[in-house]
Design an enzyme around this catalytic site. Structure first.
Site, mmCIF file in Angstrom:
data_model
loop_
_atom_site.group_PDB
_atom_site.id
_atom_site.type_symbol
_atom_site.label_atom_id
_atom_site.label_comp_id
_atom_site.label_asym_id
_atom_site.label_seq_id
_atom_site.Cartn_x
_atom_site.Cartn_y
_atom_site.Cartn_z
ATOM 1 N N ASP A 220 4.388 -1.288 -1.443
ATOM 2 C CA ASP A 220 4.031 -1.399 0.084
ATOM 3 C C ASP A 220 2.607 -0.775 -0.151
ATOM 4 O O ASP A 220 2.235 -0.125 -0.964
ATOM 5 C CB ASP A 220 4.976 -0.820 0.853
ATOM 6 C CG ASP A 220 4.812 -1.114 2.298
ATOM 7 O OD1 ASP A 220 3.963 -1.907 2.674
ATOM 8 O OD2 ASP A 220 5.114 -0.420 3.217
ATOM 9 N N GLU B 287 -2.759 -2.885 -0.030
ATOM 10 C CA GLU B 287 -4.129 -3.554 0.096
ATOM 11 C C GLU B 287 -5.292 -3.058 -0.547
ATOM 12 O O GLU B 287 -6.371 -3.778 -0.514
ATOM 13 C CB GLU B 287 -4.312 -3.782 1.645
ATOM 14 C CG GLU B 287 -3.249 -4.743 2.447
ATOM 15 C CD GLU B 287 -1.618 -4.241 2.217
ATOM 16 O OE1 GLU B 287 -0.730 -4.789 2.341
ATOM 17 O OE2 GLU B 287 -1.774 -3.049 2.451
#
Length: 884
Positions: free
Chosen positions: A467, A470
């Site tokens: 997770d 980005e």
């Protein structure tokens, strides 16, 4: 292979001579829908616009999709024939041809590149590649391994023409001359931090360019699509977690083509009503692949030939996964599993969010609330369950030296991304101050493997949930901000959420092993997924299972994806359908949304409908935010639980079929969850359907996506469709049909001509894989059907590549169903075929034979034309069942 002489003659035919004259007032007579923005980086006055040699015509609410108020035609736009580059010295090469491009008029951008090299490679009959580079200077190129083409394809589905001045490429279909790309519609720009090329589109149907919250079909009415990976709860018009610079376009006759720009920089893709498309990126080179199909399935396969076919998931990964943030101890986590069993719900994989960690640090566990963590995971294994936990990339950097091995070792081994002064860049994520591993560095992969192995030696987890990759950062850039330079403040910033490249992430100018973060940012999740995939393979010796939030083109080779922090509302339920379909087009078939929604409280009705749809996500996980109302299946009323139990049992019974679809994806580049248009491209009614989905070519799912509804309308392409339950038949001419859909029902139909392998469900796949199998045979009006089953041990690495699997072909024709063993192994030993259901048997059979022996207890219903044959036949041997 033609000689250079022949090639030269062919090249002359390619070249379209320069157009004479300069743009006068006539050059500004451009219809609004055909206008291309001449002021992309700032709002220009009339004087500023005309100083660029452009046309000024204020119109409508404001210029768009640039910095103006609303979408609409740009006020400042290029005249026809605007001068940019001229093509010269077209010469043949081994793979195609090359040309020099020379800038003939100064541009208004800093860092303009005056000379370019065009290379065109005719790589395969259906795949064309062309690149535009700076011949004088090596620029950043995406480090994605792409297939090396040998020589020039002899005959191609495409033709290419080069316009000399202003330079442009035209790619057309040889068959009918239809133009698929025409870059002469607007000038080419190639500056250090601003590269732009535009093309006409053959139709308004364009799909792709993820990841965004969009319908399946993009809107060509002045839409700006921004690609720059961002931790952003899904809302429309925002750049989300992944970047997939690939689109698929349909043409009026049902043909399809695709275009892939291999570029990882921050970019905008602009769509306008003419229809046309503009690629505008902030670095790298222009490296395009064009795929000629000619049908949409072939386009997807041709794209996957370049970026890689999907990995094969373990069988257990297709079962039901359960998670929430807030399972705050091993006791509570164990209790969830006990409750699932007590309520008779299937469950294959139990997950934990951050709760298990010590102070939210990777590769640690809380010695109080999770003191028996290793034992809990071992207990799950004894029950036939698997276990997955969250891992974030940010490594806590604030502990005293010698107290936290992942940081100490990482520092010693130089694995972290560095700031402008060469020190590890420190941001802030869940544990507080953090450093960010640089997964473009081979040493980081070794360090990551060592950390995964150390933790797995303590806690024998089965997969990884990655997770925040980005990468997400709770401070902008770093704890010390970012330097003031052209990477942090480029001349053009695409429409990124937050307005700055470093918003919600780390400094663009921070340095990685391969290049700057400015170039590599959108590859962060992919490179972490590769490191995690490889680490799991080495540590467990079995098929890796990785689910990642951030993705880039080619991600599906290594991992799956969940669609992030979706809200618990009906709109997000709908959007999950196109999202799942799009990721299948992108080659990431293992995809799903958080069932019942993640953010906010779900409702019972929403959760039932979401579980029914979620049973048909390739990746099925219910996940919930901390503080939201419980949404495990057992948390609802008995009626809701019964509906969810039915949906889960239906999924588990279909797992052999789903697993076979994943095998087709892995071995042949097919999709698993499939938009209708992929299967029925010649029926334009299917093109925009995104409230239904297919599994493979044979199973149509029509979910209820609105509150309070007990009927649902679905589109049924021409042909015969049987309800999976066998209680109704639809003979469609290609029409919308209203279906009954009470709260306990999801409508699932089998397409005539298909045979589905089913298996009796159980509470997990370890048990269900031993149960009896069944076939559902859906006959066409002339009595034909086919299907297949792929079967192996469900988790060993590369069983297909090593030939360690069973593959069975099922055929029905002329009143018989038979199986053919295409490949045999011991994996099906002991599994019996126990039932065959034949749909569409038009007259009552007098007798039924199984391998020549009479079957006494078959049944036939003349109202539904269903023949049911109970049998007991070994699946590992060939069989024939006949009726007459």
């Amino acid at each position: 292979m033609p000689g250079p002489r022949v090639a030269a003659v062919a090249l002359l035919a390619l070249l379209v001579p320069a157009a004479a004259g300069s743009p006068g007032a006539a050059g500004c007579e451009v219809p609004p829908g055909d206008r291309f923005d001449c002021g992309p980086e700032r709002l220009l006055s009339r004087a500023g616009c005309e100083a660029r040699g452009c046309c000024y015509a204020p119109a409508g609410p404001g210029p768009g999709p640039g910095p103006g108020p609303g979408p609409g035609p740009p006020w400042c736009f290029f005249p026809r024939g605007y001068r940019s580059y001229r093509a010269e010295n077209l010469t043949a090469t081994a793979s195609g041809f090359t040309a020099g491009l020379r800038r003939v008029a100064a541009s208004f951008l800093p860092g303009d590149v005056g000379c370019l090299r065009l290379d065109v490679a005719l790589e395969t009959p259906a795949r064309l590649r062309f690149t535009l580079r700076d011949p004088a200077r090596q620029r950043y190129e995406v480090p994605l391994a792409t297939p090396a083409a040998s020589g020039r394809a002899a005959s191609t589905l495409y033709g290419v023409r080069v316009n000399q001045e202003p330079f442009g490429l035209v790619v057309y279909r040889q068959r009918d001359g239809r133009v698929l790309l025409n870059t002469t519609v607007a000038p080419l720009f190639f500056a250090d931090q601003f590269l732009q090329i535009s093309t006409s589109l053959p139709s308004h149907f364009i799909s792709g360019l993820g990841e965004h919250l969009t319908p399946l079909v993009l809107d060509t009415a002045w839409t700006r699509v921004t690609l720059w990976n961002r931790d952003m709860a899904p809302v429309p018009q925002a750049n989300l977690y992944g970047s997939h610079p690939f689109y698929l376009g349909m043409e009026d006759d049902g043909s399809a083509h695709g275009v892939f720009l291999l570029n990882s920089n921050a970019m905008d893709v602009l769509l306008q009503p003419s229809p046309a498309l503009t690629w505008r990126t902030t670095g790298g080179i222009l490296d395009f692949y064009v795929f000629l199909g000619p049908d949409p399935k072939s386009v997807v396969r041709q794209y996957l030939d370049v970026v890689g076919f999907p990995f094969m998931p373990p069988y257990w990964g297709l079962g039901f996964h359960l998670c929430r943030w807030g399972y705050s101890s091993t006791d509570i986590t164990r209790e969830v599993v006990v409750n699932m069993t007590a309520a008779r719900f299937p469950l294959d994989v139990q997950w934990n969010d951050l709760d298990y960690m010590d102070a939210k640090r990777d590769f640690t566990f809380n010695k109080k609330s999770f003191k028996d963590y290793p034992e809990m995971v071992q207990d799950f294994h004894r029950r036939g369950l698997r276990y997955i936990m969250i891992v974030d990339p940010g490594i806590s950097s604030s502990g005293p030296p010698g107290t936290y091995k992942p940081y100490d070792e990482g520092l010693k081994r130089g694995v972290f991304i560095r700031n402008a002064t060469g020190q590890p860049l420190i941001g802030k994520v869940w544990p507080g101050p953090t450093a960010f591993p640089d997964f473009t560095n081979p040493e980081t992969h070794e360090w990551w493997h060592d950390m995964v192995k150390d933790f797995h030696d303590q806690v024998p987890f089965d997969g990884m949930w990655i997770d925040m990759n980005e990468p997400s950062n709770f401070v902008e850039g770093s704890q010390d901000g970012c330097p003031n330079n052209s990477l942090e403040q480029p001349p053009y910033v695409p429409g990124v959420f937050g307005g700055r490249l470093q918003a919600g992430t780390i400094c663009a100018s921070s340095q990685q092993y391969l290049s700057s973060h400015y170039n590599l940012h959108s590859l962060y999740g992919l490179t972490e997924a590769i490191a995690s995939h490889n680490a799991l393979l080495r540590v467990r010796g079995k098929r890796p299972f990785v689910i990642s939030r951030s993705t880039f083109a080619g991600h599906g080779r290594y991992a799956g994806h969940w669609t992030g922090d979706v809200g618990s509302d009906w709109e997000q339920l709908y959007y999950s359908v196109p999202e799942v379909l799009l990721f299948n087009l992108f080659g990431v078939p293992l995809v799903g949304a958080d069932i019942c929604g993640f953010l906010g409280d779900t409702s019972e009705e929403l959760c039932v409908r979401w579980t029914q749809l979620g049973a048909f996500y390739p990746f099925m996980r219910n996940h919930n935010d901390h503080g939201a109302r419980p949404q495990e299946p057992y948390a609802f009323s008995p009626a809701a639980q019964a509906a969810m139990r039915n949906a889960l049992r239906l999924r588990y019974s279909l797992l052999p079929f789903l697993y076979t679809l994943f095998h087709r994806a892995h071995s042949a580049g097919e999709t698993v969850a499939r938009p209708l248009f992929l299967e029925f491209p010649k029926d334009p009614n299917t093109w925009a359907v995104d409230r239904q989905l297919l599994w493979g070519g044979g199973l149509l799912i029509t979910p209820v996506l609105e509150a309070g509804k007990t009927k649902v309308s679905g589109y049924f392409p021409a042909g015969t469709w049987y309800s999976l339950a066998g209680d109704s038949t639809i003979h469609s001419k290609g029409q919308w049909i209203l279906l009954q859909a009470p709260l306990d029902t999801i409508n699932v139909h089998v397409r005539a001509g298909h045979i589905l392998p089913l298996q009796e469900p159980a509470f997990n796949t370890a048990e269900s894989r031993k149960k009896g199998m069944a076939l559902v045979v859906a006959l066409t009006p002339d009595g034909f059907a086919r299907g297949e089953l792929f079967w192996d041990d469900g988790e060993s690495w590369q069983t297909f590549e090593k030939g360690d699997y069973t593959e069975i072909l099922f055929l029905a024709t002329h009143g018989a169903v038979l199986s053919q063993l295409l490949r045999a192994s011991a994996h099906l030993d002991g599994v019996l075929l126990e039932a065959v259901t034949v749909l569409g048997v038009t007259s009552p059979p007098r007798q039924v034979l199984a391998n020549g022996a009479l079957v006494g207890d078959f049944s036939y219903r003349s109202d539904t034309q269903v023949l049911s044959v109970p049998v007991s036949l070994p699946m590992w041997e060939q069989f024939v069942i006949t009726w007459s």
